[in-house]
Design a protein around this motif. Structure first.
Motif, PDB file in Angstrom:
ATOM      1  N   GLU A  63       0.833  -1.187   0.000  1.00 54.57           N
ATOM      2  CA  GLU A  63       0.000   0.000   0.000  1.00 54.57           C
ATOM      3  C   GLU A  63       0.874   1.245   0.000  1.00 54.57           C
ATOM      4  OE1 GLU A  63      -2.831  -0.147   3.141  1.00 54.57           O
ATOM      5  OE2 GLU A  63      -3.082  -2.301   2.969  1.00 54.57           O
ATOM      6  N   THR A  64       0.244   2.359  -0.228  1.00 56.12           N
ATOM      7  CA  THR A  64       0.980   3.625  -0.210  1.00 56.12           C
ATOM      8  C   THR A  64       0.899   4.250   1.166  1.00 56.12           C
ATOM      9  OG1 THR A  64      -0.953   4.893  -0.870  1.00 56.12           O
ATOM     10  CG2 THR A  64       0.440   4.016  -2.622  1.00 56.12           C
ATOM     11  N   THR A  65       1.882   5.070   1.499  1.00 52.70           N
ATOM     12  CA  THR A  65       1.845   5.825   2.741  1.00 52.70           C
ATOM     13  C   THR A  65       1.465   7.258   2.434  1.00 52.70           C
ATOM     14  OG1 THR A  65       4.194   6.290   2.508  1.00 52.70           O
ATOM     15  CG2 THR A  65       3.577   4.415   3.869  1.00 52.70           C
ATOM     16  N   PRO A  66       0.891   7.976   3.403  1.00 53.79           N
ATOM     17  CA  PRO A  66       0.538   9.369   3.168  1.00 53.79           C
ATOM     18  C   PRO A  66       1.768  10.194   2.804  1.00 53.79           C
ATOM     19  CG  PRO A  66      -0.496   8.545   5.161  1.00 53.79           C
ATOM     20  CD  PRO A  66       0.485   7.505   4.711  1.00 53.79           C
ATOM     21  N   TRP A 199      -7.569  13.399  -2.508  1.00 55.36           N
ATOM     22  CA  TRP A 199      -8.166  12.437  -3.437  1.00 55.36           C
ATOM     23  C   TRP A 199      -8.889  11.303  -2.718  1.00 55.36           C
ATOM     24  CZ3 TRP A 199      -2.503  12.197  -4.567  1.00 55.36           C
ATOM     25  CH2 TRP A 199      -1.851  11.209  -3.848  1.00 55.36           C
ATOM     26  N   LEU A 200      -9.605  11.600  -1.664  1.00 59.67           N
ATOM     27  CA  LEU A 200     -10.181  10.539  -0.842  1.00 59.67           C
ATOM     28  C   LEU A 200     -11.615  10.165  -1.205  1.00 59.67           C
ATOM     29  CD1 LEU A 200      -8.874  11.671   2.631  1.00 59.67           C
ATOM     30  CD2 LEU A 200      -8.057   9.784   1.255  1.00 59.67           C
ATOM     31  N   GLU A 201     -12.231  10.840  -2.154  1.00 57.28           N
ATOM     32  CA  GLU A 201     -13.664  10.642  -2.353  1.00 57.28           C
ATOM     33  C   GLU A 201     -13.982   9.268  -2.923  1.00 57.28           C
ATOM     34  OE1 GLU A 201     -17.485  12.996  -4.223  1.00 57.28           O
ATOM     35  OE2 GLU A 201     -15.477  13.555  -4.822  1.00 57.28           O
ATOM     36  N   SER A 202     -13.254   8.854  -3.977  1.00 52.91           N
ATOM     37  CA  SER A 202     -13.572   7.589  -4.624  1.00 52.91           C
ATOM     38  C   SER A 202     -12.521   6.524  -4.408  1.00 52.91           C
ATOM     39  CB  SER A 202     -13.757   7.806  -6.140  1.00 52.91           C
ATOM     40  OG  SER A 202     -14.800   8.725  -6.373  1.00 52.91           O
ATOM     41  N   GLY A 203     -11.268   6.893  -4.268  1.00 47.46           N
ATOM     42  CA  GLY A 203     -10.232   5.896  -4.105  1.00 47.46           C
ATOM     43  C   GLY A 203      -8.854   6.503  -4.230  1.00 47.46           C
ATOM     44  N   PRO A 204      -7.818   5.703  -4.003  1.00 44.65           N
ATOM     45  CA  PRO A 204      -6.448   6.216  -4.000  1.00 44.65           C
ATOM     46  C   PRO A 204      -5.929   6.622  -5.368  1.00 44.65           C
ATOM     47  CG  PRO A 204      -6.461   3.834  -3.753  1.00 44.65           C
ATOM     48  CD  PRO A 204      -7.882   4.269  -3.658  1.00 44.65           C
ATOM     49  N   SER A 205      -6.666   6.332  -6.447  1.00 42.09           N
ATOM     50  CA  SER A 205      -6.212   6.723  -7.789  1.00 42.09           C
ATOM     51  C   SER A 205      -6.795   8.052  -8.233  1.00 42.09           C
ATOM     52  CB  SER A 205      -6.587   5.626  -8.806  1.00 42.09           C
ATOM     53  OG  SER A 205      -5.916   4.424  -8.509  1.00 42.09           O
ATOM     54  N   PRO A 255       0.043   1.570  -8.818  1.00 40.79           N
ATOM     55  CA  PRO A 255      -0.401   0.959  -7.555  1.00 40.79           C
ATOM     56  C   PRO A 255       0.687   0.903  -6.490  1.00 40.79           C
ATOM     57  CG  PRO A 255      -1.024  -0.398  -9.453  1.00 40.79           C
ATOM     58  CD  PRO A 255      -0.059   0.635  -9.954  1.00 40.79           C
ATOM     59  N   THR A 256       1.947   1.085  -6.879  1.00 39.97           N
ATOM     60  CA  THR A 256       3.049   1.027  -5.921  1.00 39.97           C
ATOM     61  C   THR A 256       3.332   2.372  -5.280  1.00 39.97           C
ATOM     62  OG1 THR A 256       4.654   1.386  -7.698  1.00 39.97           O
ATOM     63  CG2 THR A 256       4.136  -0.900  -7.119  1.00 39.97           C
ATOM     64  N   GLY A 257       2.457   3.339  -5.445  1.00 36.27           N
ATOM     65  CA  GLY A 257       2.586   4.589  -4.714  1.00 36.27           C
ATOM     66  C   GLY A 257       3.339   5.686  -5.414  1.00 36.27           C
ATOM     67  N   VAL A 258       3.569   5.589  -6.717  1.00 36.23           N
ATOM     68  CA  VAL A 258       4.210   6.678  -7.453  1.00 36.23           C
ATOM     69  C   VAL A 258       3.197   7.787  -7.681  1.00 36.23           C
ATOM     70  CG1 VAL A 258       5.369   7.353  -9.582  1.00 36.23           C
ATOM     71  CG2 VAL A 258       5.846   5.129  -8.554  1.00 36.23           C
ATOM     72  N   ASP A 310       6.781   6.798  -2.152  1.00 34.48           N
ATOM     73  CA  ASP A 310       6.984   6.658  -0.715  1.00 34.48           C
ATOM     74  C   ASP A 310       6.599   5.242  -0.309  1.00 34.48           C
ATOM     75  OD1 ASP A 310       7.182   6.863   2.009  1.00 34.48           O
ATOM     76  OD2 ASP A 310       6.150   8.781   2.147  1.00 34.48           O
ATOM     77  N   ARG A 311       7.599   4.424   0.013  1.00 35.24           N
ATOM     78  CA  ARG A 311       7.346   3.039   0.407  1.00 35.24           C
ATOM     79  C   ARG A 311       7.747   2.784   1.854  1.00 35.24           C
ATOM     80  NH1 ARG A 311       4.186   0.134  -2.801  1.00 35.24           N
ATOM     81  NH2 ARG A 311       5.415  -1.765  -2.578  1.00 35.24           N
ATOM     82  N   ARG A 312       7.772   3.833   2.667  1.00 32.61           N
ATOM     83  CA  ARG A 312       8.041   3.659   4.090  1.00 32.61           C
ATOM     84  C   ARG A 312       6.850   2.985   4.774  1.00 32.61           C
ATOM     85  NH1 ARG A 312       8.835   9.562   6.011  1.00 32.61           N
ATOM     86  NH2 ARG A 312       6.958   9.714   4.725  1.00 32.61           N
ATOM     87  N   ASN A 313       7.113   2.269   5.849  1.00 33.38           N
ATOM     88  CA  ASN A 313       6.021   1.619   6.556  1.00 33.38           C
ATOM     89  C   ASN A 313       5.280   2.567   7.487  1.00 33.38           C
ATOM     90  OD1 ASN A 313       8.274   1.788   8.279  1.00 33.38           O
ATOM     91  ND2 ASN A 313       7.600   0.033   9.507  1.00 33.38           N
ATOM     92  N   SER A 314       5.789   3.782   7.670  1.00 34.14           N
ATOM     93  CA  SER A 314       5.110   4.798   8.473  1.00 34.14           C
ATOM     94  C   SER A 314       5.652   6.155   8.064  1.00 34.14           C
ATOM     95  CB  SER A 314       5.350   4.563   9.970  1.00 34.14           C
ATOM     96  OG  SER A 314       4.896   5.680  10.728  1.00 34.14           O
ATOM     97  N   ASN A 315       4.792   7.167   8.053  1.00 34.43           N
ATOM     98  CA  ASN A 315       5.276   8.503   7.703  1.00 34.43           C
ATOM     99  C   ASN A 315       5.712   9.295   8.933  1.00 34.43           C
ATOM    100  OD1 ASN A 315       2.680   8.969   8.754  1.00 34.43           O
ATOM    101  ND2 ASN A 315       2.405  10.800   7.500  1.00 34.43           N
TER     102      ASN A 315
END
Length: 493
Positions: A63-66, A199-205, A255-258, A310-315
């Motif tokens: 998943e992506t991090t904030p 971008w939270l209304e419909s999804g992470p894309s 999908p990898t958070g780019v 951002d592929r950190r496990n926590s921001n």
């Protein structure tokens, strides 16, 4: 990419009383160095991209991090870059108090509540836990919330000062946020108005955007520090007055958070001698230019493009994964200054877990192609560069490279204190260099003030995980045997 058309005509400038002119051989050497730095910046960006695909990303998730919008832009005028709304930040406590997350570059970059703009992601089971909102949908149904967040501050650049955030959240169907920040103090005054639609209304894309309006006045590191003090006539400090606005659009692309970011900004940059004055200054007391225009007032219009993964496990308390940033900023020549430059910058941070400890490696660098106004040059030294030095004390250059190694270890993993959940320690080493590019900056502010151009620092500190973000207390010593204490709220990388 646009390329420079050459420096402005300097025949009408006052003679430089400090730097001597160079001959033909010196000019040839400068050209070779300039091209070498350009190649180095491009190589750094390509190497960082390669690291993403080739290096093992220890413990990265799917998943992506904030992320924060300011991380998508280059380090110029860092204090103008905004924080962004986050799903991970709990509401402010009932009493008014500090809920700031980052105080980088003695200014506004990353200040305010630490907020990301992607879907909420729980921490790894090995991470210290902090209060989280139960889910996104429930919060989006809440009524708009209003918070007042005051925070006292001190810095060597701005002196004693403070900020007050007036924040209105949960606006509209997509949780828009309106944030007015007021800053004032011994050597600063300003206001920044930010409107963010995540971008939270419909999804992470889904895409999002942010609009900013700002007017700030304060001294900046380019014209301070160094072994030699050079101020305006009558020994007044140079205040940089920035008035303008910007629009930023950001879009997840994989999908990898780019995440891809694009935007434009307008600034009217003026040099003054205090907070409340209409007088303009085009040069310092020795005749060195402070702006490219002869009136002391430049118009700066830029197009910005950024890429972040951002592929950190926590921001807020990362222990594994990586973070990669690549940015470019192209100016559009308008106004009397007719500014034309392109800024390139890249940064790669790797978090390597070792049992319950973490090693952090960061490498970053950048260069500017074209006419580099002094107030846009790279500043080296300070709490977000080389600790042990003051902000901008190492150098002010057209190019730079910087590296950090940190060793982080837990002290108390289950801290039973109000608003706090974990305590850790850190040992670090920082290094930075302007790569000999100080004399390429218009007005040569680093050379005039005898800044060394490179330096390193060593230190140690403690890190406290709180409901308002990580709090850092660090002590550092530079290679010049200068000691400094650093207090920050928010992660550095």
């Amino acid at each position: 990419m646009l390329y420079p058309v050459g420096l402005l005509d300097r025949q009408n400038e006052p003679p430089d009383t400090i730097m001597e002119s160079v001959g033909v051989n010196g000019m040839t050497a400068n050209i070779i160095l300039y091209k070498s730095l350009e190649a180095l910046a491009l190589l750094l960006g390509a190497t960082s991209v390669l690291l993403i695909t080739r290096l093992p990303a220890w413990g990265q998730g799917t998943e992506t991090t904030p992320l924060n919008l300011q991380s998508l832009y280059p380090p110029a005028a860092d204090w103008l870059l905004p924080a962004t709304p986050s799903r991970e930040t709990p509401p402010p406590p009932p009493l008014l108090g500090p809920t700031q997350s980052s105080d980088s570059a003695e200014g506004l970059k990353g200040e305010g509540l630490e907020r990301g703009i992607s879907q909420q992601r729980p921490n790894s089971p090995t991470q210290p836990q902090r209060p989280e909102l139960e889910n996104i949908e429930e919060e989006l149904e809440e009524e708009p919330d209003f918070a007042i967040v005051p925070f006292p501050r001190y810095s060597s650049i701005k002196g004693i000062h403070g900020t007050v955030d007036l924040i209105l959240t949960n606006l509209g169907e997509n949780d828009q946020t309106l944030d007015l920040r007021l800053e004032g103090g011994e050597r600063t005054i300003g206001a920044v108005l930010r409107y963010t639609d995540p971008w939270l209304e419909s999804g992470p894309s889904d895409s999002g955007y942010q609009v900013r309006l700002f007017n700030t006045r304060s001294p900046e590191p380019q014209f301070l520090e160094g072994d030699r003090e050079v101020n305006l006539i009558h020994d007044h400090q140079a205040w940089v007055d920035r008035l303008g606005g910007s629009f930023s659009f950001y879009q997840p692309v994989t999908p990898t958070g780019v995440v891809l970011s694009a935007g434009a900004s307008y600034q009217r940059v003026a040099i003054r001698n205090s907070a409340f004055t209409s007088r303009l200054y085009a040069s310092d007391r020795l005749g060195n230019p402070l702006t490219l225009s002869e009136q002391g007032l430049d118009t700066l219009v830029t197009l910005n493009l950024g890429l972040l993964q951002d592929r950190r496990n926590s921001n807020e308390w990362p222990t594994q994964g990586y973070r990669f940033q690549l940015a470019t900023e192209q100016s559009i020549p308008v106004g009397s200054a007719d500014l034309l430059f392109n800024r390139l910058s890249a940064s790669f941070t790797q978090f390597v877990p070792f049992q319950n400890q973490t090693f952090v490696f960061n490498l970053q660098g950048g260069t500017i192609l074209g006419d580099v106004p002094p107030y846009q040059a790279f500043n080296l030294g300070g709490s977000d560069s080389v600790r042990g030095y003051q902000d901008g004390e190492i150098g002010t250059g057209q190019s730079y490279i910087q590296g950090t190694v940190e060793y982080r270890f837990p002290l108390i993993e289950d801290l039973n204190l109000p608003y706090s959940s974990a305590l850790g320690g850190t040992v670090f080493a920082d290094f930075a260099s302007d790569l000999g590019s100080a004399d390429s900056v218009f007005g040569e502010p680093g050379e005039v003030r005898n800044k060394p151009g490179k330096g390193f620092g060593l230190g140690l500190g403690v890190r406290l995980l709180t409901d308002f973000g990580p709090v850092r207390l660090e002590f550092a010593v530079s290679d010049q045997q200068d000691l400094s204490a650093i207090f920050k709220i928010g992660e550095r990388f």
